[in-house]
Scaffold this active site. Structure first.
Site, PDB file in Angstrom:
ATOM      1  CG  HIS A 286     101.536 -43.440  39.095  1.00 43.73           C
ATOM      2  ND1 HIS A 286     101.596 -42.721  40.443  1.00 43.73           N
ATOM      3  CD2 HIS A 286     100.580 -44.173  39.195  1.00 43.73           C
ATOM      4  CE1 HIS A 286     100.670 -43.465  40.948  1.00 43.73           C
ATOM      5  NE2 HIS A 286      99.989 -43.999  40.434  1.00 43.73           N
ATOM      6  CD  GLU A 287      99.089 -46.669  36.134  1.00 40.22           C
ATOM      7  OE1 GLU A 287      99.152 -48.036  36.663  1.00 40.22           O
ATOM      8  OE2 GLU A 287      98.291 -45.853  36.751  1.00 40.22           O
ATOM      9  CG  HIS A 290     101.155 -48.850  40.923  1.00 39.70           C
ATOM     10  ND1 HIS A 290     101.175 -48.553  42.122  1.00 39.70           N
ATOM     11  CD2 HIS A 290     100.364 -47.878  40.260  1.00 39.70           C
ATOM     12  CE1 HIS A 290     100.312 -47.469  42.371  1.00 39.70           C
ATOM     13  NE2 HIS A 290      99.857 -47.342  41.265  1.00 39.70           N
ATOM     14  CD  GLU A 374      97.688 -45.318  43.470  1.00 38.42           C
ATOM     15  OE1 GLU A 374      98.317 -44.586  42.798  1.00 38.42           O
ATOM     16  OE2 GLU A 374      97.165 -46.626  43.423  1.00 38.42           O
ATOM     17  CG  ASP A 378     101.957 -40.096  43.069  1.00 39.25           C
ATOM     18  OD1 ASP A 378     101.711 -40.425  41.909  1.00 39.25           O
ATOM     19  OD2 ASP A 378     101.245 -39.452  43.654  1.00 39.25           O
TER      20      ASP A 378
HETATM   21 ZN   LIG Z   1      98.677 -45.393  40.935  1.00 31.10          ZN
END
Ligand SMILES: [Zn+2]
Length: 439
Positions: A286-287, A290, A374, A378
């Site tokens: 997930h990070e 980004h 976000e 995801d």
């Molecule tokens: Zn996040």
């Protein structure tokens, strides 16, 4: 005299009205959130019924409400302090005091002293809230792991580091404001942005280690998993580190810092304790999302744009006498006390105090963009790792951090940088039940 009076009065009125609107909206939103949490306190939301016990659901509700109550107190107090600095003449008083103390002929020292004195006084005013937050609220819910000694040590270290970095930077900005003429704000912007980028490299390498221990990730199984993920995503980081977050708090986290060659992945030891290896991999994916979806670059670009607009506005405001008078400050007159002390520090402080009152009304927009990011991260994680592992990790983190699962929808729109857990899990198409071990 009359010419400058009416724009000044208008400034006071607009500022007062914006502050009042600010308070009303914030109080209204917080009371909605408190009511939403209290209303659902009696039962775990059906989709989480199999994973979250009633006891931990109620603990989350109580923790959320306790934080909101403290927030309301801080809000009322903060508004009083803001009025004290501005319309009630606090900043004007401090400025006059320092003008007298330094006497004439200190065009750089007096403004610098004003910035430092302001920072010290504001820091002292905020101390009781910090203490209460850590040693009463966090303590009551078992999150605080700090002793008073460690807290004081942090305070001293933080102040020294802040002074070592902040004072030279403030001096440089004040000098630029005086020395570079009408385009000072463009120069200041360039310096400030350069400084921000530099801090992204310096902070993880030199400052964060002053407060925490960072050790290379030792868990071989996890290391292999994480390295595999990063290779798959085409992501090169300088190192994988574990930080002793448990020294201060039981809250768990993971993050990336730095950029370019200084990029590193940091796991809180609390995170590694709570999540399984596949779950940690999913959180990391997930990070990485980004980064891969360019959210970090976009955020930096937005910061550059907003800072430029803000400084350009300040460049204009510094020359308007109503800006000072309307906010409760008498600008220094040329040749006051026989010296020529510029108004740069006054303008900077007023701007810093007043801008949040207005920019608050933009927060639903930035929160919305953040929530969109976000969801995108995801989705990336679901491609590169497992959506179900990420969903399970989310539920565990919500439970362990005592985050509420039943927020007020309007409160979410205004403040939440992350979508509620139920929305994220549903969007990923994951199940709400935990998968059996080994599945
Ligand atoms: Zn996040």
């Amino acid at each position: 005299m009359n010419d400058s009076l009416s724009p000044a009065l208008l400034t006071s009125l607009v500022f007062g009205a914006a502050l009042l609107a600010n308070l009303l909206v914030k109080f209204w939103l917080a009371s909605r959130q408190i009511r939403a949490v209290a209303r659902h306190r009696g039962a775990v939301p059906t989709e989480f019924a199999q994973t979250i016990t009633l006891a931990s659901h109620q603990r989350a509700a109580d923790y959320t409400v306790a934080k909101l109550r403290l927030g309301l107190l801080e809000l009322a107090f903060g508004a009083a302090v803001l009025l004290g600095w501005t319309l009630m003449g606090g900043l004007d008083w401090l400025n006059a005091l320092l003008l007298q103390a330094f006497g004439p002929g200190h065009p750089l020292l007096q403004p610098l002293a004003l910035l430092v004195a302001f920072a010290v006084i504001n820091g002292l005013i905020d101390l009781p809230f910090g203490l209460y937050q850590t040693f009463v609220v966090e303590q009551r819910f078992g999150f605080n792991k700090m002793s008073l000694g460690l807290w004081l040590g942090d305070l001293v270290k933080g102040t020294l580091v802040g002074a070592a970095i902040g004072i030279p930077l403030a001096a440089l900005v004040l000098w630029l404001m005086g020395a570079t003429g009408r385009w000072w704000w463009l120069w200041t912007w360039a310096v400030w942005m350069g400084f921000s980028l530099l801090m992204m490299v310096i902070y993880p390498m030199f400052i964060a280690p002053l407060f925490n221990k960072f050790q290379p990730l030792a868990d071989e199984a996890l290391k292999e998993r994480v390295t595999g993920l990063m290779a798959r995503c085409g992501f090169a980081a300088k190192g994988l580190f574990v930080m002793d977050g448990s020294r201060r708090s039981a809250h768990a986290n993971a993050y990336f810092t730095g950029f370019g060659a200084a990029k590193r992945v940091v796991f809180f030891d609390t995170l590694l304790k709570q999540l399984s290896v596949p779950e940690v991999e999913a959180v990391l994916a997930h990070e990485l999302g980004h980064f891969k979806r360019r959210h970090i670059a976009k955020r930096i670009a937005a910061m550059f744009g907003f800072s430029l607009a803000g400084l350009a506005l300040l460049g204009w405001l510094t020359q308007q006498s109503w800006f000072y008078v309307g906010l409760g400050v008498t600008p220094n007159l040329p040749a006051q006390l026989g010296g020529d002390v510029p108004n740069h520090a006054l303008a900077l402080l007023l701007f810093m105090l007043v801008v949040p009152v207005f920019s608050f009304f933009l927060s639903p927009l930035s929160a919305m963009l953040s929530r969109r990011h976000e969801f995108e991260a995801d989705a990336y994680a679901a491609q590169q790792a497992s959506a179900q592992d990420l969903a399970n990790a989310l539920v565990k983190l919500y439970k362990d951090n005592a985050s509420t699962l039943t927020p007020d929808p309007l409160y979410v729109r205004f403040y939440y940088s992350h979508p509620p857990a139920s929305e994220r899990i549903a969007r990923m198409g994951a199940r709400f039940e935990p998968v059996a071990a080994g599945a």
